[in-house]
Design a protein around this motif. Structure first.
Motif, PDB file in Angstrom:
ATOM      1  N   ASN A 197       0.815  -1.209   0.000  1.00 26.55           N
ATOM      2  CA  ASN A 197       0.000   0.000   0.000  1.00 26.55           C
ATOM      3  C   ASN A 197       0.855   1.267   0.000  1.00 26.55           C
ATOM      4  N   ASN A 198       2.147   1.124   0.297  1.00 21.51           N
ATOM      5  CA  ASN A 198       3.046   2.286   0.311  1.00 21.51           C
ATOM      6  C   ASN A 198       3.925   2.389  -0.931  1.00 21.51           C
ATOM      7  N   LEU A 199       3.709   1.520  -1.918  1.00 23.71           N
ATOM      8  CA  LEU A 199       4.572   1.554  -3.114  1.00 23.71           C
ATOM      9  C   LEU A 199       4.370   2.842  -3.904  1.00 23.71           C
ATOM     10  N   GLN A 200       5.453   3.338  -4.479  1.00 26.56           N
ATOM     11  CA  GLN A 200       5.426   4.498  -5.375  1.00 26.56           C
ATOM     12  C   GLN A 200       5.903   4.036  -6.755  1.00 26.56           C
ATOM     13  N   ASN A 201       5.569   4.832  -7.788  1.00 29.81           N
ATOM     14  CA  ASN A 201       6.035   4.442  -9.126  1.00 29.81           C
ATOM     15  C   ASN A 201       7.021   5.456  -9.710  1.00 29.81           C
ATOM     16  N   ASN A 202       7.770   6.130  -8.815  1.00 28.48           N
ATOM     17  CA  ASN A 202       8.733   7.124  -9.301  1.00 28.48           C
ATOM     18  C   ASN A 202      10.063   6.476  -9.672  1.00 28.48           C
ATOM     19  N   ASN A 203      10.027   5.636 -10.721  1.00 28.61           N
ATOM     20  CA  ASN A 203      11.239   4.988 -11.225  1.00 28.61           C
ATOM     21  C   ASN A 203      11.270   5.121 -12.737  1.00 28.61           C
ATOM     22  N   SER A 204      12.313   4.578 -13.355  1.00 28.95           N
ATOM     23  CA  SER A 204      12.531   4.812 -14.788  1.00 28.95           C
ATOM     24  C   SER A 204      11.412   4.238 -15.653  1.00 28.95           C
ATOM     25  N   GLN A 205      10.673   3.218 -15.135  1.00 31.84           N
ATOM     26  CA  GLN A 205       9.620   2.601 -15.946  1.00 31.84           C
ATOM     27  C   GLN A 205       8.219   3.073 -15.560  1.00 31.84           C
ATOM     28  N   GLY A 206       8.138   3.940 -14.505  1.00 27.05           N
ATOM     29  CA  GLY A 206       6.828   4.397 -14.043  1.00 27.05           C
ATOM     30  C   GLY A 206       5.945   3.257 -13.561  1.00 27.05           C
ATOM     31  N   GLU A 207       6.565   2.211 -13.012  1.00 27.66           N
ATOM     32  CA  GLU A 207       5.814   1.028 -12.561  1.00 27.66           C
ATOM     33  C   GLU A 207       5.847   0.916 -11.032  1.00 27.66           C
ATOM     34  N   TYR A 208       4.889   0.164 -10.503  1.00 28.51           N
ATOM     35  CA  TYR A 208       4.921  -0.179  -9.077  1.00 28.51           C
ATOM     36  C   TYR A 208       5.718  -1.473  -8.950  1.00 28.51           C
ATOM     37  N   TYR A 209       6.939  -1.330  -8.420  1.00 28.12           N
ATOM     38  CA  TYR A 209       7.855  -2.466  -8.343  1.00 28.12           C
ATOM     39  C   TYR A 209       7.607  -3.260  -7.060  1.00 28.12           C
ATOM     40  N   LEU A 210       7.380  -4.550  -7.187  1.00 29.49           N
ATOM     41  CA  LEU A 210       7.294  -5.418  -6.005  1.00 29.49           C
ATOM     42  C   LEU A 210       8.611  -5.383  -5.220  1.00 29.49           C
ATOM     43  N   THR A 211       9.694  -5.231  -5.957  1.00 26.81           N
ATOM     44  CA  THR A 211      11.033  -5.284  -5.349  1.00 26.81           C
ATOM     45  C   THR A 211      11.286  -4.147  -4.358  1.00 26.81           C
TER      46      THR A 211
END
Ligand code: UD1
Ligand code: CA
Length: 452
Positions: free
Chosen positions: A180-194
């Protein structure tokens, strides 16, 4: 208690197929079936499959499994995918994340991964070429601190050879909070499980790692090339296990086991054989080259000569089958039965010591013991609308090229003259034949070529 989430929403663009990727086949089962079967071995309280493409094709293909299916649309990353499963997960449990396109994961590897229920457990692997994978980042003390995706990694992080296989297990309540706290501010704009790894570290939750017993357990399928590679790896593994059990394989690279093959002692299998579904071969069974056996049981000492095809049959001891025999579903052969070349048998029982050695069709029949079926004999079981049974009692001798028009019974000890068409029951221990009388035309002359 264990929940299992299986991620299977990826499109599989590189398969170049209309079929959802996870429904492609490997060794006789779809990729997803492999994962579901392994998941079932862990006796989860809940299995949740996240799917995305092909309409209802995935849930329909998996209808026999007790699982819930959740459509992920749109697909915003692996973290977003696991979020879709949250409403289905039971609390006070561990949640294991598997991948529908990583088919060969084995339960022994997963049991090892699950041995610390209070930790976040990652399945990792050291790879000579880690390109494309998320890297496991550790501190100077060797503790895991995060997973960094290739696309977000610094050159130093890319040099790390320990990769994230994607498979992980976590306490369900913690997983809910992290997801519930995941953000998608990464190079792919995805919600990373990692990204849950760094959250666990921050919270002081132990991050534990383990490795698969075999590297192929964590290999994914993204293309037909990878599918074919994995098929060969799996077949090599099946062959190795058979050799280790004492089975003789003429060439371990030329056998395909698409299911479960159970062998007794001193079984010999020649090249090019295919075994489908569950097949049992008794001790000293020999299987000739290019034979296909499906869902059948073959008892001790039976020899199958090359190019035979056996489907859903039960074959007794010391039988001799083929070459070029076709044994179809519902066939039961007792001991010491001989079935020769170009003989087709369907839905029939043939008792001890009987023989049909050449060019015959035996369908919907019961054949007694010590019967000899001559070459070219046909049981005419089908009248164009209905199927009928042929009964051939013990010690019958059927001459070659005989048609038995069912329903008909050939009584004990009968002899049928060659070339007969038998339409009525024959009496015991008598010769029965139906054959036009042979005649000779005296003075007949062959035509001669006329001169033009
Ligand atoms: C992921 C991992 C990466 C790991 C790699 C192993 C993340 C962010 N990265 O990379 O660390 O090394 O797997 O192969 O998790 N899927 C969904 N829904 C989605 C996205 C993915 O169901 O929205 C499924 C896919 O069908 C696939 C799996 O999740 O089965 C992994 O997706 P993929 O895009 O291949 O993962 P990567 O980003 O390459
Ligand atoms: Ca990807």
């Amino acid at each position: 208690m264990l929940n299992i989430v299986i991620l299977a929403a990826g499109k599989g663009t590189r398969m170049h197929s209309d079929k959802p990727k996870v429904l492609h086949g490997l060794a006789g089962r779809s990729l997803l079936q492999h994962v579901m079967d392994t998941a079932t071995q862990l006796t989860p309280v809940c299995t949740c499959v996240i799917y995305g493409h092909g309409g209802d094709a995935v849930p329909q293909a998996m209808a026999k499994y007790a699982a819930s299916f959740v459509l992920q649309e749109p697909q915003l990353g692996t973290g977003h995918a696991v979020q879709q499963a949250l409403p289905h997960l039971k609390d006070n449990s561990t949640t294991l994340v598997l991948y529908g396109d990583v088919p060969l994961i084995q339960s022994h590897t997963l049991k090892l991964l699950l041995h610390k229920p209070e930790a976040l457990n990652l399945l990792t692997l050291n790879m000579d070429n880690p390109t494309g994978y998320g890297r496991i980042i550790r501190d100077s003390a060797g503790k895991v601190i995060s997973i960094v995706e290739e696309k977000d990694a610094t050159p130093a992080q890319r040099a790390v050879t320990e990769i994230n296989t994607g498979i992980l297990a976590a306490p369900t309540q913690l997983l809910r909070v992290w997801l519930n706290n995941l953000q998608n501010n990464n190079s792919q704009g995805e919600y990373y499980l990692t990204d849950i790894v760094a959250m666990a570290v921050k919270q002081g939750v132990e991050v534990s790692t383990s490795q698969p017993r075999n590297y192929w357990e964590v290999m994914g399928v993204n293309s037909k090339v990878q599918l074919a590679e994995l098929e060969r790896l799996w077949q090599a593994e099946q062959a190795l296990q058979l050799l280790q059990q004492g089975v003789t394989l003429a060439d371990p690279a030329r056998i395909d086991v698409r299911g479960k093959l159970v062998c007794g002692r001193d079984v010999e299998i020649d090249v090019g054989c295919i075994f489908e579904g569950e097949v049992h071969l008794g001790s000293k069974v020999k299987v000739g080259a290019y034979t296909i056996v499906r869902e059948s049981k073959i008892e001790a000492g039976t020899h199958i000569a090359p190019f035979s095809h056996i489907d859903s049959a039960s074959i007794g001891e010391n039988c001799s089958i083929g070459p070029y025999a076709r044994i179809r579903p519902g066939t039961q052969l007792h001991n010491d039965v001989h079935v020769g070349n170009f003989v087709e048998i369907k839905n029939s029982e043939i008792k001890t010591g009987s023989k049909a050695n050449h060019l015959s069709y035996i369908g919907d029949s019961t054949v007694g013991s010590r019967v000899n079926v001559g070459a070219g004999t046909i049981t005419c079981n089908y009248d164009g609308v209905n199927k009928h049974r042929t009964i051939i009692e013990d010690d019958v001798f059927i001459g070659s090229d005989t048609q038995l028009i069912a329903p008909v019974t050939v009584k004990r000890g009968s002899t049928i003259g060659a070339g007969s068409t038998i339409t009525r029951d024959t009496p015991e221990n008598a010769l029965t034949l139906s054959r036009a009388k042979q005649l000779t035309v005296a003075g007949w002359q062959r035509p001669t070529k006329q001169k033009k």
